[in-house]
Design a protein around this motif. Sequence first.
Motif, PDB file in Angstrom:
ATOM      1  N   HIS A 139     -16.236  28.425 -65.004  1.00 50.24           N
ATOM      2  CA  HIS A 139     -14.873  28.449 -64.619  1.00 50.24           C
ATOM      3  C   HIS A 139     -14.680  28.015 -63.180  1.00 50.24           C
ATOM      4  N   HIS A 140     -13.861  26.955 -62.913  1.00 49.98           N
ATOM      5  CA  HIS A 140     -13.716  26.477 -61.401  1.00 49.98           C
ATOM      6  C   HIS A 140     -12.398  26.621 -61.102  1.00 49.98           C
ATOM      7  N   VAL A 141     -12.016  27.035 -59.825  1.00 53.63           N
ATOM      8  CA  VAL A 141     -10.449  26.936 -59.490  1.00 53.63           C
ATOM      9  C   VAL A 141     -10.505  26.265 -58.269  1.00 53.63           C
ATOM     10  N   VAL A 142      -9.657  25.319 -58.163  1.00 48.01           N
ATOM     11  CA  VAL A 142      -9.092  24.199 -56.940  1.00 48.01           C
ATOM     12  C   VAL A 142      -7.754  24.492 -56.611  1.00 48.01           C
ATOM     13  N   LYS A 202     -16.052  25.020 -70.639  1.00 48.34           N
ATOM     14  CA  LYS A 202     -15.748  24.870 -69.083  1.00 48.34           C
ATOM     15  C   LYS A 202     -14.250  24.662 -68.785  1.00 48.34           C
ATOM     16  N   SER A 203     -13.675  25.530 -68.004  1.00 50.27           N
ATOM     17  CA  SER A 203     -12.434  25.405 -67.599  1.00 50.27           C
ATOM     18  C   SER A 203     -12.123  24.956 -66.108  1.00 50.27           C
ATOM     19  N   ILE A 213     -16.575  22.189 -75.135  1.00 48.67           N
ATOM     20  CA  ILE A 213     -14.750  22.278 -75.013  1.00 48.67           C
ATOM     21  C   ILE A 213     -14.576  22.205 -73.567  1.00 48.67           C
ATOM     22  N   THR A 214     -13.727  21.596 -73.040  1.00 50.31           N
ATOM     23  CA  THR A 214     -13.327  21.572 -71.480  1.00 50.31           C
ATOM     24  C   THR A 214     -11.961  21.582 -71.455  1.00 50.31           C
ATOM     25  N   ASN A 229     -12.005  17.312 -74.870  1.00 54.95           N
ATOM     26  CA  ASN A 229     -11.724  17.681 -73.578  1.00 54.95           C
ATOM     27  C   ASN A 229     -10.019  17.880 -73.742  1.00 54.95           C
ATOM     28  N   GLU A 230      -9.568  18.884 -73.291  1.00 58.04           N
ATOM     29  CA  GLU A 230      -8.200  19.181 -73.208  1.00 58.04           C
ATOM     30  C   GLU A 230      -7.852  19.143 -71.684  1.00 58.04           C
ATOM     31  N   CYS A 231      -6.648  18.286 -71.643  1.00 60.31           N
ATOM     32  CA  CYS A 231      -5.839  18.336 -70.203  1.00 60.31           C
ATOM     33  C   CYS A 231      -4.406  18.562 -69.980  1.00 60.31           C
ATOM     34  N   VAL A 232      -4.026  19.876 -69.361  1.00 56.71           N
ATOM     35  CA  VAL A 232      -2.846  20.352 -69.413  1.00 56.71           C
ATOM     36  C   VAL A 232      -2.165  20.110 -67.988  1.00 56.71           C
TER      37      VAL A 232
END
Lengths: 424, 251
Positions: free
Chosen positions: A177-180, A202-203, A229-230, A256-259
């Motif tokens: 899990h990454h936070v930017v 991965k999130s 699953i990302t 790959n999910e992109c929200v």
Amino acid sequence: MAEPATQSNPTEDRLATLTMPQNGWADAARKAALARVREMGLPGRRDEYWKFTRPDSLTQPDAPKASLFHNDEGPLFDDMDRLKIVFVDGIFDAEKSDDLTMSGVRIDRLATSADIHWAADLYGSLEADGHYVQRPLAALNTAFATDGVLIHVTDKAEKPINFIYLHENETSDAILHHVVKVDAGAELTLLETGPAAARFNKSMEVDVADGATFHHVRAQGRDHERRAITHIFTRLGTESTFKSFTLTVNGRLTRNECVIDIQGDDAVAHVAGACVGDGDFHHDDTVFVTHDALRCESRQVFKKVLRNGAVGVFQGKILVKQGAQKTDGYQISQSLLLDDDSQFLAKPELEIYADDVACSHGSTSGAIDEEALFYLRSRGVPAGIATDLLTLAFLAEAVEEIEDEALRDALVERLEGWLERHRG
Amino acid sequence: MLNIKDLHVQLEEEDKQILKGVDLTVEAGKVHAIMGPNGSGKSTLSYVLSGRDGYEVTSGEATLDGEDLLDMEPEERAAAGLFLAFQYPVEIPGVGNMTFLRTAVNAQRKARGQDEMSAADFLKVIRAKAKDLKIDADMLKRPVNVGFSGGEKKRNEILQMAMLEPKMCILDETDSGLDVDAMKLVADGVNALRDAGRGFLVITHYQRLLDHIKPDVVHIMADGKIVKTGGPELALEVENNGYADILAEVA
């Protein structure tokens, strides 16, 4: 006497294999995420949102084995100046990584025990907000992620950051899990490369403040049997820019999910992908773009090349909220089916509550253009090379979404290599 | 050079005979023209020779310098020296004209066991040839034939022919859709390629292209056969009297 059948609970079976890391600042967010997982339950085959992709192998307690695949290609982007952050089977590798310092950016590890205030506010919050549709595997990720990095971009980053995901263990089960956080007016290009693990969850949560720019280019390779699953969750401020491109080659299962949540006026969000699959390949792009501000632009461009029974899925939604006037939303998903065995399943959706918007969407499946193929062959181009040229031409609209020419050329070279190896 | 003997061809999809015994020989250094009314089989002949799908050869043969054309893939025919200038050149979005031509030139060289042409050499050659055909740098960079006018497409065909240097050139109604100036430009391009070692087969409805590309031999095709063969004067006869007289005479 027969034993009575015990009611198995797939969610609890999976949770039983996981241990929640303790590191202080993120603990509350992790516990809240675990509660969300329990409330939603992990996805099952009857879930509408998983209609086209079987979630079983992503939710089962242990990662299915994925053998390692080697070819003679060198590391991607190797000749580019970038800050490398390496994970081996989902575990940060300090020795293989560069020093985590550069101007314009502060980088910490998720596992840090220091109290990083901005990250404590953000960790799990964009994910928690992103459940217009339930995303339990993302909540599971927030609860149990064992590694990842926290990137605070305060200025124009000196150079791109490259997450390099190496896969060395055939049964590795990685949760990253990454936070930017990109401050107002700041800029970062983030690259992600490599197969990562046998099973990879991965999130990435990306907060793009007013006037900030975030570019993301990802190359998911290469191992045929890997599963992933990302999720990307992003929130966009006024006049900010978010651009993400993903190239996927091989992989038994990738979703790959992109929200994307556009909250500030005049923001721009582009998400694009190109994938090539041969045989036992299932690739799912699931995108959800919410327009909740004035005069914003969103683009979704996805192209898939499928052969020998490969399956492509696209679920893309544009939600325009009340008052989000002058929204410009565009969505295209196309597949090139190189034989009769492959299939493409698409569910484009528009949901619009504002009356002054321009939204368009299109989805097509097609075969190689026989006229064009004959024309090329009649000039002496062998059928295989001619097919490759037409395939690259088909992918071009998606690939051209990558603004940086050097990055684009590097990915096109990968595509050419793949096509050459998989010439029919 | 090109030898066609008793060629019978029908459509694959339906039981319809298009060519009903074509006999034709084009010698090196010569320009042959085929004229004929619509539906006589002229374009079919060009497609069958270049290897397009959808046609079935039921009998007869076609050879290029003794090699059996009908047994080869389209790209092998091209490498053997056959070139068809299309009546309707195909638009290929996403494939750059220059990339396409360089790929074609080098694929043919490779098939013939020659060294590939370097990017620099290729650029030098194509620039010179494009200039003669008034093809600018922009047209070379654009996707193949996309957004080209009718005249530009035909000039692009001739450019390909000039770059590939085939032994045997078939021009399928290259004059269609061209104004007088464009036709002259195309004809000049073709005439520049006339050579003792190269044969031409020019398919056309009208005599006017043959004012610019002077044929040595003119054939009249009707109902899937060559029905009359003569010198350049035969084309003038068609121009003056139409096909009716000739067809009546051979019937």
